[in-house]
Design an enzyme around this catalytic site. Structure first.
Site, PDB file in Angstrom:
ATOM      1  N   TYR A 141      28.850 -10.280  19.536  1.00 40.69           N
ATOM      2  CA  TYR A 141      29.736 -11.399  19.202  1.00 40.69           C
ATOM      3  C   TYR A 141      29.003 -12.736  19.222  1.00 40.69           C
ATOM      4  O   TYR A 141      29.619 -13.785  19.200  1.00 40.69           O
ATOM      5  CB  TYR A 141      30.933 -11.419  20.160  1.00 40.69           C
ATOM      6  CG  TYR A 141      31.716 -10.123  20.132  1.00 40.69           C
ATOM      7  CD1 TYR A 141      32.521  -9.811  19.040  1.00 40.69           C
ATOM      8  CD2 TYR A 141      31.618  -9.192  21.165  1.00 40.69           C
ATOM      9  CE1 TYR A 141      33.219  -8.606  18.978  1.00 40.69           C
ATOM     10  CE2 TYR A 141      32.316  -7.984  21.117  1.00 40.69           C
ATOM     11  CZ  TYR A 141      33.109  -7.699  20.023  1.00 40.69           C
ATOM     12  OH  TYR A 141      33.793  -6.512  19.967  1.00 40.69           O
ATOM     13  N   ASP A 198      31.971  -1.328  28.984  1.00 41.40           N
ATOM     14  CA  ASP A 198      30.906  -0.322  28.851  1.00 41.40           C
ATOM     15  C   ASP A 198      29.644  -0.721  29.611  1.00 41.40           C
ATOM     16  O   ASP A 198      28.910   0.135  30.097  1.00 41.40           O
ATOM     17  CB  ASP A 198      30.535  -0.149  27.379  1.00 41.40           C
ATOM     18  CG  ASP A 198      31.539   0.721  26.648  1.00 41.40           C
ATOM     19  OD1 ASP A 198      32.120   1.601  27.283  1.00 41.40           O
ATOM     20  OD2 ASP A 198      31.720   0.508  25.437  1.00 41.40           O
ATOM     21  N   HIS A 209      23.274  -5.443  17.076  1.00 44.10           N
ATOM     22  CA  HIS A 209      24.540  -4.934  16.557  1.00 44.10           C
ATOM     23  C   HIS A 209      25.547  -6.049  16.417  1.00 44.10           C
ATOM     24  O   HIS A 209      25.444  -7.099  17.043  1.00 44.10           O
ATOM     25  CB  HIS A 209      25.095  -3.799  17.417  1.00 44.10           C
ATOM     26  CG  HIS A 209      25.513  -4.217  18.788  1.00 44.10           C
ATOM     27  ND1 HIS A 209      26.815  -4.401  19.159  1.00 44.10           N
ATOM     28  CD2 HIS A 209      24.780  -4.489  19.874  1.00 44.10           C
ATOM     29  CE1 HIS A 209      26.870  -4.770  20.411  1.00 44.10           C
ATOM     30  NE2 HIS A 209      25.658  -4.836  20.876  1.00 44.10           N
ATOM     31  N   TYR A 217      40.479  -8.597  16.699  1.00 43.02           N
ATOM     32  CA  TYR A 217      40.905  -9.068  18.030  1.00 43.02           C
ATOM     33  C   TYR A 217      39.889 -10.050  18.603  1.00 43.02           C
ATOM     34  O   TYR A 217      40.196 -10.802  19.526  1.00 43.02           O
ATOM     35  CB  TYR A 217      41.100  -7.879  18.987  1.00 43.02           C
ATOM     36  CG  TYR A 217      39.930  -7.502  19.880  1.00 43.02           C
ATOM     37  CD1 TYR A 217      38.867  -6.751  19.405  1.00 43.02           C
ATOM     38  CD2 TYR A 217      39.898  -7.899  21.217  1.00 43.02           C
ATOM     39  CE1 TYR A 217      37.807  -6.400  20.226  1.00 43.02           C
ATOM     40  CE2 TYR A 217      38.829  -7.550  22.048  1.00 43.02           C
ATOM     41  CZ  TYR A 217      37.794  -6.810  21.547  1.00 43.02           C
ATOM     42  OH  TYR A 217      36.741  -6.473  22.371  1.00 43.02           O
ATOM     43  N   ARG A 218      38.682 -10.080  18.026  1.00 38.91           N
ATOM     44  CA  ARG A 218      37.571 -10.846  18.586  1.00 38.91           C
ATOM     45  C   ARG A 218      36.471 -10.762  17.549  1.00 38.91           C
ATOM     46  O   ARG A 218      36.380  -9.770  16.826  1.00 38.91           O
ATOM     47  CB  ARG A 218      37.144 -10.122  19.862  1.00 38.91           C
ATOM     48  CG  ARG A 218      35.985 -10.654  20.624  1.00 38.91           C
ATOM     49  CD  ARG A 218      35.771  -9.721  21.813  1.00 38.91           C
ATOM     50  NE  ARG A 218      34.729 -10.160  22.707  1.00 38.91           N
ATOM     51  CZ  ARG A 218      34.255  -9.433  23.710  1.00 38.91           C
ATOM     52  NH1 ARG A 218      34.757  -8.233  23.941  1.00 38.91           N
ATOM     53  NH2 ARG A 218      33.321  -9.899  24.489  1.00 38.91           N
TER      54      ARG A 218
HETATM   55  P1  FAD Z   1      29.863 -14.785  28.148  1.00 40.40           P
HETATM   56  O1  FAD Z   1      28.871 -14.554  27.070  1.00 40.40           O
HETATM   57  O2  FAD Z   1      29.476 -15.635  29.251  1.00 40.40           O
HETATM   58  O3  FAD Z   1      31.230 -15.331  27.582  1.00 40.40           O
HETATM   59  C1  FAD Z   1      31.773 -14.928  26.365  1.00 40.40           C
HETATM   60  C2  FAD Z   1      32.226 -16.160  25.591  1.00 40.40           C
HETATM   61  O4  FAD Z   1      33.342 -16.751  26.253  1.00 40.40           O
HETATM   62  C3  FAD Z   1      31.159 -17.248  25.525  1.00 40.40           C
HETATM   63  O5  FAD Z   1      30.389 -17.126  24.360  1.00 40.40           O
HETATM   64  C4  FAD Z   1      31.949 -18.536  25.546  1.00 40.40           C
HETATM   65  O6  FAD Z   1      32.270 -18.938  24.239  1.00 40.40           O
HETATM   66  C5  FAD Z   1      33.206 -18.174  26.299  1.00 40.40           C
HETATM   67  N1  FAD Z   1      33.095 -18.567  27.703  1.00 40.40           N
HETATM   68  C6  FAD Z   1      32.422 -17.881  28.658  1.00 40.40           C
HETATM   69  N2  FAD Z   1      32.565 -18.482  29.826  1.00 40.40           N
HETATM   70  C7  FAD Z   1      33.300 -19.580  29.630  1.00 40.40           C
HETATM   71  C8  FAD Z   1      33.811 -20.573  30.501  1.00 40.40           C
HETATM   72  N3  FAD Z   1      33.563 -20.517  31.796  1.00 40.40           N
HETATM   73  N4  FAD Z   1      34.563 -21.555  29.984  1.00 40.40           N
HETATM   74  C9  FAD Z   1      34.847 -21.583  28.653  1.00 40.40           C
HETATM   75  N5  FAD Z   1      34.405 -20.647  27.788  1.00 40.40           N
HETATM   76  C10 FAD Z   1      33.649 -19.644  28.266  1.00 40.40           C
HETATM   77  N6  FAD Z   1      32.585  -5.942  25.547  1.00 40.40           N
HETATM   78  C11 FAD Z   1      33.770  -5.504  26.004  1.00 40.40           C
HETATM   79  O7  FAD Z   1      34.684  -6.306  26.219  1.00 40.40           O
HETATM   80  N7  FAD Z   1      33.994  -4.179  26.236  1.00 40.40           N
HETATM   81  C12 FAD Z   1      33.029  -3.253  26.042  1.00 40.40           C
HETATM   82  O8  FAD Z   1      33.240  -2.084  26.324  1.00 40.40           O
HETATM   83  C13 FAD Z   1      31.770  -3.691  25.540  1.00 40.40           C
HETATM   84  N8  FAD Z   1      30.786  -2.805  25.284  1.00 40.40           N
HETATM   85  C14 FAD Z   1      29.561  -3.252  24.862  1.00 40.40           C
HETATM   86  C15 FAD Z   1      28.561  -2.313  24.622  1.00 40.40           C
HETATM   87  C16 FAD Z   1      27.291  -2.730  24.223  1.00 40.40           C
HETATM   88  C17 FAD Z   1      26.207  -1.707  24.002  1.00 40.40           C
HETATM   89  C18 FAD Z   1      27.021  -4.101  24.078  1.00 40.40           C
HETATM   90  C19 FAD Z   1      25.631  -4.579  23.746  1.00 40.40           C
HETATM   91  C20 FAD Z   1      28.021  -5.048  24.277  1.00 40.40           C
HETATM   92  C21 FAD Z   1      29.306  -4.625  24.661  1.00 40.40           C
HETATM   93  N9  FAD Z   1      30.352  -5.539  24.888  1.00 40.40           N
HETATM   94  C22 FAD Z   1      31.572  -5.079  25.315  1.00 40.40           C
HETATM   95  C23 FAD Z   1      30.178  -6.962  24.554  1.00 40.40           C
HETATM   96  C24 FAD Z   1      29.660  -7.839  25.716  1.00 40.40           C
HETATM   97  O9  FAD Z   1      28.477  -7.317  26.250  1.00 40.40           O
HETATM   98  C25 FAD Z   1      30.665  -8.013  26.855  1.00 40.40           C
HETATM   99  O10 FAD Z   1      31.933  -8.400  26.371  1.00 40.40           O
HETATM  100  C26 FAD Z   1      30.200  -9.041  27.871  1.00 40.40           C
HETATM  101  O11 FAD Z   1      30.984  -8.934  29.033  1.00 40.40           O
HETATM  102  C27 FAD Z   1      30.314 -10.485  27.327  1.00 40.40           C
HETATM  103  O12 FAD Z   1      29.331 -11.273  27.885  1.00 40.40           O
HETATM  104  P2  FAD Z   1      29.556 -12.152  29.193  1.00 40.40           P
HETATM  105  O13 FAD Z   1      30.485 -11.403  30.074  1.00 40.40           O
HETATM  106  O14 FAD Z   1      28.229 -12.533  29.707  1.00 40.40           O
HETATM  107  O15 FAD Z   1      30.390 -13.387  28.662  1.00 40.40           O
END
Ligand code: FAD
Length: 544
Positions: free
Chosen positions: A106, A167, A406, A487-488
């Site tokens: 994303y 995941d 991806h 959804y996203r």
């Molecule tokens: P961040 O990158 O920190 O936050 C996500 C976004 O939210 C940011 O870009 C920002 O715009 C906003 N944000 C974050 N923090 C704040 C804040 N404090 N205030 C305001 N805005 C903010 N995702 C899933 O949900 N489910 C899965 O099962 C899943 N499987 C995955 C599998 C693989 C192999 C990979 C590579 C990815 C997968 N993901 C999945 C996607 C992703 O890895 C996760 O969603 C991950 O938790 C998102 O990154 P993060 O938690 O570090 O969030």
């Protein structure tokens, strides 16, 4: 990942000269502390999920230098966040907040606007502020990962509570919920189980939502609504505030659990299977956000590159997929259902018997006995995740391509055969046209399903990136014509996806824009995120 070298130099925010930017960055250093402000003037580093860059998306779909931060700032507390926001307002510099920046598929850690200053909240604001063993709740800062929360529960001996993890366990509990991410226990809809936010508004004021607005309240994490309009929603998938604390419900340990797996032989089994899944899921016989995956993903998650199986042009042929499946402990099939039953044995047995009876109505359906599966079979990773135990094995399918990157197409549909078939057919058609392997997974929520189609591509291959981008854009448009929306989505697709939610002359976006302009008059916070552009940027060529 290979690290692309830089041709374009430091990404200076628009509207300010390089010299002035360097000068005002020093002001920020003075406010926050020299060591907590970094200019992004080095090579764009690659990495992997757990050691990822926080200045750009290492899985870039556009040119690597397009969505790049000018600098990164690391606030240590809420007051620091307020100072950063004040500084950005003074100089009209765009900020992009991340919690941990592992938003792969994303946009990773990248900002939507080149030259934004990334506010990396997770590095220093990473405390678990409370875990309540009676209410089954917690309060966390942005830098708390699923691993950290899980380990803290174990350390405190709170075995009566579970977390829910996506995941991959390295993400931020808060960041994932804000982007409305999903996990795989009955608490898998993360946004729906959060309770209470603390937010720094783009103008610098701090507010607490729900019961947190009442001084001395002890129900911030147990009653999400408080009094008056329910404001939490506007801080998820938006650019209206920087969230500094979030409450979350923890799941009671169900007293036992048992994963199960079924395989189904034919592509056409998808529709009747959905008709079987829907009533079982809505009545909670199927209890978790379960997954129905195409078998190609089962092959890919073994971690071998695609070239091991096929080096020709176009999508990998069906015959090869089925030949490979025959060699796996699952045997030949097209669809694989991963589920979990919770509770003590006698309660599980009741539910599992119903599931068995229903799933076997599909001719050729087979239950795979977990005791026949080797310890390194992917099934056991799903088993951990559905039990709230963080894991990283899911990363293996990203190895399908060199420089494995991806990007996801993630539309929502009812749990119905006809809808699953329509979405699957359009994805198949667009993948075939683009010559891309199709790896769909249907994640079944309570009354809807998220279809997650991951396109795995080589980020160093421009032509492959373009094909992936084209394929995604076509699928988004095709789906919208049929009434389905994402959804996203990835940063680069946000304008397009937001544009599909256009009922009544874009009434929803006009509402969002009015909120944006009121809350963020200088347009400093994450311009363009989720397609919401502040007045200063609107209609000036930023949309893609
Ligand atoms: P961040 O990158 O920190 O936050 C996500 C976004 O939210 C940011 O870009 C920002 O715009 C906003 N944000 C974050 N923090 C704040 C804040 N404090 N205030 C305001 N805005 C903010 N995702 C899933 O949900 N489910 C899965 O099962 C899943 N499987 C995955 C599998 C693989 C192999 C990979 C590579 C990815 C997968 N993901 C999945 C996607 C992703 O890895 C996760 O969603 C991950 O938790 C998102 O990154 P993060 O938690 O570090 O969030």
């Amino acid at each position: 990942f290979e690290a692309p070298s830089r041709q374009r130099g430091v990404a200076i925010p628009q509207g300010i000269s390089k010299v002035k930017f360097f000068e005002v960055l020093n002001e920020l250093r003075y406010e926050i502390g020299e060591e907590w402000v970094e200019l992004n003037d080095k090579e764009l580093k690659g990495g992997w999920y757990m050691e990822h860059p926080n200045t750009h998306d290492m899985m870039n779909i556009l040119d690597a230098e397009e969505l790049v931060a000018s600098a990164v700032v690391y606030p240590g507390d809420v007051e620091d966040v307020q100072k950063i926001v004040g500084w950005a307002n003074t100089w009209r510099i765009p900020l992009f907040p991340i919690s941990m920046g592992r938003n792969f598929g994303y946009g990773g850690a990248a900002p939507r606007v080149r030259g934004s200053v990334t506010v990396d909240l997770g590095k220093r604001m990473n405390k678990i502020l409370s875990i309540d063993p009676d209410d089954y709740t917690c309060l966390v800062e942005p830098g708390v990962s699923y691993y950290a929360l899980y380990e803290e529960l174990k350390k405190r001996g709170y075995d009566h509570m579970w977390i829910d993890t996506p995941d991959l366990g390295g993400g931020s509990v808060l960041g994932n919920a804000l982007d409305r991410g999903v996990g795989y226990t009955p608490y898998g809809d993360h946004w729906s189980v959060h309770s209470g936010l603390e937010v720094v508004l783009p103008t610098g004021e701090v507010l607490r939502t729900g019961m947190g607005a009442l001084p001395g309240s002890n129900t911030w994490q147990t009653f999400p609504y408080g009094f008056g309009p329910y404001s939490d929603g506007i801080f998820s998938q938006s650019n209206f505030g920087i969230v500094t604390k979030m409450g979350m419900a923890l799941m009671p340990n169900p007293g036992g659990y048992e994963s199960f797996m079924y395989t189904f032989p034919k592509e056409e089994d998808l529709a009747p299977l959905m008709e079987i899944i829907r009533p079982l899921r809505i009545s909670n016989i199927l209890e978790n956000v379960a997954q129905l995956r195409h078998c190609l993903q089962t092959i890919a998650v073994r971690g071998q590159p695609r070239s091991k199986y096929f080096s020709g042009r176009g999508p990998i042929p069906e015959e090869i997929i089925h030949e490979e499946m025959k060699k796996t402990p699952l045997g030949d099939c097209t669809w694989v259902y991963y589920g979990m039953s919770y509770g003590p044995p006698h309660i599980r047995k009741y539910k599992l018997d119903v599931v068995h009876q229903e799933f076997l109505k599909i001719p050729g359906a087979r239950r795979i006995d977990p005791s026949t599966l080797p310890a390194d079979e992917y099934f056991w990773s799903r088993d951990k995740i559905a039990a709230g135990i963080p894991d990283l094995e899911e990363l293996l399918w990203v190895n399908w391509m060199p420089n494995g990157s991806h990007i996801a197409f993630s539309p929502i549909a009812p749990i119905r055969g006809i809808d699953a078939t329509k979405l699957y057919s359009l994805a198949r058609k667009r993948h075939d046209e683009a010559g891309i392997d199709l790896m769909p997974a249907f994640c079944v929520g309570l009354r809807e399903m998220h279809l997650i189609v991951e396109i795995v591509f080589d980020s160093s291959d421009i032509s492959m990136r373009r094909k992936a981008d084209r394929c995604l854009r076509d699928m988004i448009d095709d789906a919208a014509k049929l009434g389905y929306g994402e959804y996203r989505t990835h940063l680069v697709l946000m304008d397009q996806v937001a544009g599909t939610y256009n009922w009544n002359g874009n009434a929803l976006m006009r509402f969002n824009e009015r909120l944006k302009d009121a809350l963020d008059p200088n347009g400093i916070l994450a311009p363009g995120r989720c397609g919401i552009w502040p007045e200063r940027y609107r209609g000036r060529g930023w949309e893609i």
